[in-house]
Structures are given as structure tokens and as C-alpha cells.
Design an enzyme around this catalytic site. Structure first.
Site, PDB file in Angstrom:
ATOM      1  N   LYS A  66       0.630  -1.216  -0.142  1.00 37.98           N
ATOM      2  CA  LYS A  66       0.020   0.132  -0.070  1.00 37.98           C
ATOM      3  C   LYS A  66       0.854   1.231  -0.118  1.00 37.98           C
ATOM      4  O   LYS A  66       0.413   2.166  -0.603  1.00 37.98           O
ATOM      5  CB  LYS A  66      -1.175  -0.082   1.153  1.00 37.98           C
ATOM      6  N   ASP A 102     -10.291   2.227   2.776  1.00 33.28           N
ATOM      7  CA  ASP A 102     -10.237   1.532   3.720  1.00 33.28           C
ATOM      8  C   ASP A 102     -11.150   2.366   4.871  1.00 33.28           C
ATOM      9  O   ASP A 102     -11.975   1.544   5.475  1.00 33.28           O
ATOM     10  CB  ASP A 102      -8.920   1.413   4.123  1.00 33.28           C
TER      11      ASP A 102
HETATM   12  P1  NDP Z   1       0.949  -3.223   9.084  1.00 30.05           P
HETATM   13  O1  NDP Z   1       1.658  -4.335   8.826  1.00 30.05           O
HETATM   14  O2  NDP Z   1       1.016  -1.873   8.373  1.00 30.05           O
HETATM   15  O3  NDP Z   1       0.711  -2.789  10.482  1.00 30.05           O
HETATM   16  C1  NDP Z   1       0.588  -3.984  11.761  1.00 30.05           C
HETATM   17  C2  NDP Z   1       0.325  -3.126  12.970  1.00 30.05           C
HETATM   18  O4  NDP Z   1       0.208  -4.078  13.907  1.00 30.05           O
HETATM   19  C3  NDP Z   1       1.327  -2.168  13.539  1.00 30.05           C
HETATM   20  O5  NDP Z   1       0.844  -0.890  14.130  1.00 30.05           O
HETATM   21  C4  NDP Z   1       2.141  -3.306  14.520  1.00 30.05           C
HETATM   22  O6  NDP Z   1       2.778  -2.546  15.716  1.00 30.05           O
HETATM   23  C5  NDP Z   1       0.886  -3.927  15.020  1.00 30.05           C
HETATM   24  N1  NDP Z   1       1.207  -5.436  15.527  1.00 30.05           N
HETATM   25  C6  NDP Z   1       1.669  -6.191  14.931  1.00 30.05           C
HETATM   26  N2  NDP Z   1       1.903  -7.474  15.836  1.00 30.05           N
HETATM   27  C7  NDP Z   1       1.665  -7.160  16.956  1.00 30.05           C
HETATM   28  C8  NDP Z   1       1.637  -7.591  18.312  1.00 30.05           C
HETATM   29  N3  NDP Z   1       1.899  -9.021  18.292  1.00 30.05           N
HETATM   30  N4  NDP Z   1       1.130  -6.860  19.473  1.00 30.05           N
HETATM   31  C9  NDP Z   1       0.778  -5.620  19.163  1.00 30.05           C
HETATM   32  N5  NDP Z   1       0.944  -4.953  18.000  1.00 30.05           N
HETATM   33  C10 NDP Z   1       1.301  -5.734  16.926  1.00 30.05           C
HETATM   34  O7  NDP Z   1      -0.433  -3.922   8.768  1.00 30.05           O
HETATM   35  P2  NDP Z   1      -1.898  -3.197   8.315  1.00 30.05           P
HETATM   36  O8  NDP Z   1      -2.105  -2.039   9.068  1.00 30.05           O
HETATM   37  O9  NDP Z   1      -1.910  -2.924   6.828  1.00 30.05           O
HETATM   38  O10 NDP Z   1      -3.012  -4.409   8.609  1.00 30.05           O
HETATM   39  C11 NDP Z   1      -3.328  -4.491   9.963  1.00 30.05           C
HETATM   40  C12 NDP Z   1      -4.524  -5.545   9.953  1.00 30.05           C
HETATM   41  O11 NDP Z   1      -5.577  -4.995   9.626  1.00 30.05           O
HETATM   42  C13 NDP Z   1      -4.159  -6.834   9.285  1.00 30.05           C
HETATM   43  O12 NDP Z   1      -4.591  -7.820  10.124  1.00 30.05           O
HETATM   44  C14 NDP Z   1      -5.031  -6.793   7.990  1.00 30.05           C
HETATM   45  O13 NDP Z   1      -5.499  -8.029   7.698  1.00 30.05           O
HETATM   46  C15 NDP Z   1      -6.257  -5.775   8.580  1.00 30.05           C
HETATM   47  N6  NDP Z   1      -6.939  -5.158   7.527  1.00 30.05           N
HETATM   48  C16 NDP Z   1      -8.278  -5.470   7.307  1.00 30.05           C
HETATM   49  C17 NDP Z   1      -8.690  -4.763   6.352  1.00 30.05           C
HETATM   50  C18 NDP Z   1     -10.468  -5.043   6.161  1.00 30.05           C
HETATM   51  O14 NDP Z   1     -10.962  -4.601   5.075  1.00 30.05           O
HETATM   52  N7  NDP Z   1     -11.211  -5.888   7.170  1.00 30.05           N
HETATM   53  C19 NDP Z   1      -8.535  -3.641   5.514  1.00 30.05           C
HETATM   54  C20 NDP Z   1      -7.156  -3.490   5.796  1.00 30.05           C
HETATM   55  C21 NDP Z   1      -6.280  -4.100   6.716  1.00 30.05           C
HETATM   56  P3  NDP Z   1       4.273  -1.784  15.436  1.00 30.05           P
HETATM   57  O15 NDP Z   1       4.201  -0.769  14.751  1.00 30.05           O
HETATM   58  O16 NDP Z   1       4.748  -1.983  16.747  1.00 30.05           O
HETATM   59  O17 NDP Z   1       4.840  -3.014  14.634  1.00 30.05           O
END
Ligand code: NDP
Length: 266
Positions: A66, A102
Site C-alpha cells: 500500500k 479503507d
Molecule cells: P501493518 O503491517 O502496516 O501494521 C501492523 C500493525 O500491527 C502495527 O501497528 C504493529 O505494531 C501492530 N502489531 C503487529 N503485531 C503485533 C503484536 N503482536 N502486538 C501488538 N501490535 C502488533 O498492517 P496493516 O495496518 O496493513 O493491517 C493491520 C491489520 O488490519 C491486518 O490484520 C489486516 O489484515 C487488517 N486489515 C483489514 C482490512 C479489512 O478490510 N477488514 C483492511 C486493511 C487491513 P508496530 O508498529 O509496533 O510493529
């Protein structure tokens, strides 16, 4: 020849987008084809250009491309610029238009499908990745009473909150004793099987908890249910953001309820 669209990601085989757009096209009588394209991790831009050369009219973009799509776009919508991420590309001559649907998808799922108001609510957004960035501006447009962004990496929450004057940012461990009416999990913890954010904050009596992950009951939702909250997963957001992309491309907003019903049944 039907107009061609695609979703581009890595991995992509699991994507429900081809099914969703096929249902939208059948429902609205649009002559279009929508496929899933796997781009190599270092080959997103090449995959987009190949698709344009093959006659592609537009593409959805998913994990992990993205932000690359944001940089590739030659023109951006206001909501894509605010998000710093693009999930919808439209190819128009030499222009590549970047948009982000989104946030619109989340807000529509909350308000229309789930009957959850946002105005005046104390809202907690967990996560500061691409999905979280995409929903901040549309959430603020609904005028919540407050919007707190909490993230594992505190600096990212602070950076994101600082771009919107009415938000505050903090770490996941700084939420003790704070009370929220609406909690939105935009972390990928439930997807990766990683340790979920611990629920160290307090739910208001009629709190609503939303996890953007769909198709599974995450540990996060289990914790929220145990705490007495009403919960929902992100399937409705997936369908609604797809409908908004369909509107951008075809000028028609499809009915989402029958599509959501079919996906839930499957
Ligand atoms: P990114 O990889 O950009 O961001 C991931 C986020 O999750 C970061 O804030 C990260 O924190 C945090 N994170 C990951 N693992 C952990 C953990 N174990 N404990 C706490 N925080 C954690 O992913 P996206 O933002 O693109 O996507 C996030 C979620 O949203 C995904 O599961 C995706 O499938 C879902 N999604 C669903 C959509 C829908 O239409 N339903 C649309 C878009 C996304 P840190 O910064 O510290 O690494």
C-alpha cells in the site's frame, strides 16, 4: 472484452476480493473481470505496469504494497494523502490515480451494517500501520468525543497522532484506567498469531469492539467478549471498502448486504 481489474498483493491466493467484485459486477450489470495477481516482493511496480500494458483499468492493492502504491500514484485523493497509503489505483491514460477506501469501508460498516455511532464517542484505535493510517481521517470526520491511537511502537502512534490536531498517541501499556466506548483493533496481531494487545483499559458499559482481521475469532475479540463488550470482525469493512473502490471505478455503489451474507455463509 470486459474491462479488467485486479487485486495485487503478496500473498494473494486467500483474497476474497475477486469473489466480492464478481458479485458486485453481476448485481450491477457491469461488464468487467477481476483477478488476483501475485506480485514478487520486489516487483510491485513492474506488476502494475504489466497489468496496465495488458489493458488493466484499475487495481486494488493489499499487504505489503500500500505504501509503494502511494509512491507510484501520479495523483492522490485527499483521503489517500492523509493515509500515506493507497489501496485503490485507477489507470487513466498516463495517469495513475491513487485512492484509499479503507476508512470509508470501516465507517460504513460501523454505522450502516452494525448500527454503531461514532459521534461523541471515546474511541481507541489500536495500531499505527497502513490500516490504522487509512481510517484516522474518516473516523475524525464523524466527530468522536476523543480519538486515542495506541501502538506497540510508541513513536509510530505519536507520529500518526501528531498529523491530526485532535488525536493523541501513546503506547499499548499506557492505557490503564482509561475508558472507551468504541475500540478498533487495527493491529495485525490476530493475523500473525502474535501476542495480542492486552486489554489494560476499561470498557464503557455498552462498549463496542471491532477487529479488522476477519474470518477468525481472534484472541483480542475473545478477551473483549469475556469483558462483556459487543464485538465484530472486519469482514464488513472488507466488503464496504470494495464497494467504495467499485464506485470509484464504475460510478455505481453496489448493494453490500447480499454479498456480506453470502461471504458469511461461505
Ligand atoms: P501493518 O503491517 O502496516 O501494521 C501492523 C500493525 O500491527 C502495527 O501497528 C504493529 O505494531 C501492530 N502489531 C503487529 N503485531 C503485533 C503484536 N503482536 N502486538 C501488538 N501490535 C502488533 O498492517 P496493516 O495496518 O496493513 O493491517 C493491520 C491489520 O488490519 C491486518 O490484520 C489486516 O489484515 C487488517 N486489515 C483489514 C482490512 C479489512 O478490510 N477488514 C483492511 C486493511 C487491513 P508496530 O508498529 O509496533 O510493529
Amino acid at each position: 472484452m470486459p474491462d479488467r481489474y485486479a487485486v495485487i498483493g503478496h500473498p494473494i491466493a486467500h483474497s476474497k476480493s475477486p469473489r466480492i467484485h464478481a458479485l458486485f459486477a453481476a448485481q450491477t450489470g457491469q461488464d468487467m473481470r477481476y483477478e488476483a495477481l501475485l506480485a514478487p516482493l520486489d516487483g510491485f511496480v513492474a506488476t502494475v505496469h504489466e497489468f496496465i500494458a495488458a489493458g488493466g483499468r484499475g487495481a486494488n492493492v493489499t499487504v505489503p504494497f500500500k505504501e509503494e502504491a502511494f509512491r507510484l500514484a501520479t495523483r492522490l485523493s485527499e483521503r489517500a494523502r492523509a493515509a500515506g497509503a493507497v489501496n485503490t489505483l485507477t489507470f487513466a491514460g498516463t495517469e495513475i490515480l491513487g485512492d484509499n477506501t479503507d476508512g470509508a469501508g470501516l465507517v460504513r460498516d460501523l454505522k450502516r451494517n452494525l448500527g454503531v455511532g461514532i459521534a461523541g464517542k471515546r474511541v481507541l484505535l489500536l495500531g499505527a500501520g497502513g490500516a490504522a493510517r487509512g481510517v484516522v481521517m474518516p473516523l475524525l470526520a464523524e466527530q468522536p468525543g476523543q480519538l486515542v491511537i495506541a501502538n506497540r511502537t510508541v513513536g509510530k502512534a505519536l507520529a500518526l497522532a501528531s498529523t491530526f490536531p485532535t488525536c493523541t498517541g501513546c503506547g499499548l501499556d499506557e492505557l490503564d484506567s482509561r475508558v472507551f466506548d468504541l475500540v478498533i483493533n487495527a493491529t495485525s496481531a490476530g493475523l500473525t498469531g502474535g501476542v495480542p494487545p492486552r486489554l489494560t483499559f476499561t470498557f464503557a458499559p455498552d462498549a463496542f469492539v471491532y477487529d479488522m482481521v476477519y474470518g477468525r475469532e481472534t484472541d483480542f475479540l475473545r478477551q473483549a467478549l469475556a469483558a462483556g463488550a459487543v464485538v465484530a470482525d472486519g469482514l464488513g469493512m472488507l466488503v464496504e471498502q470494495a464497494a467504495e473502490a467499485f464506485l470509484v471505478w464504475r460510478g455505481v455503489l453496489p448493494e453490500t448486504a447480499p454479498v456480506l451474507t453470502e461471504l458469511r455463509a461461505a
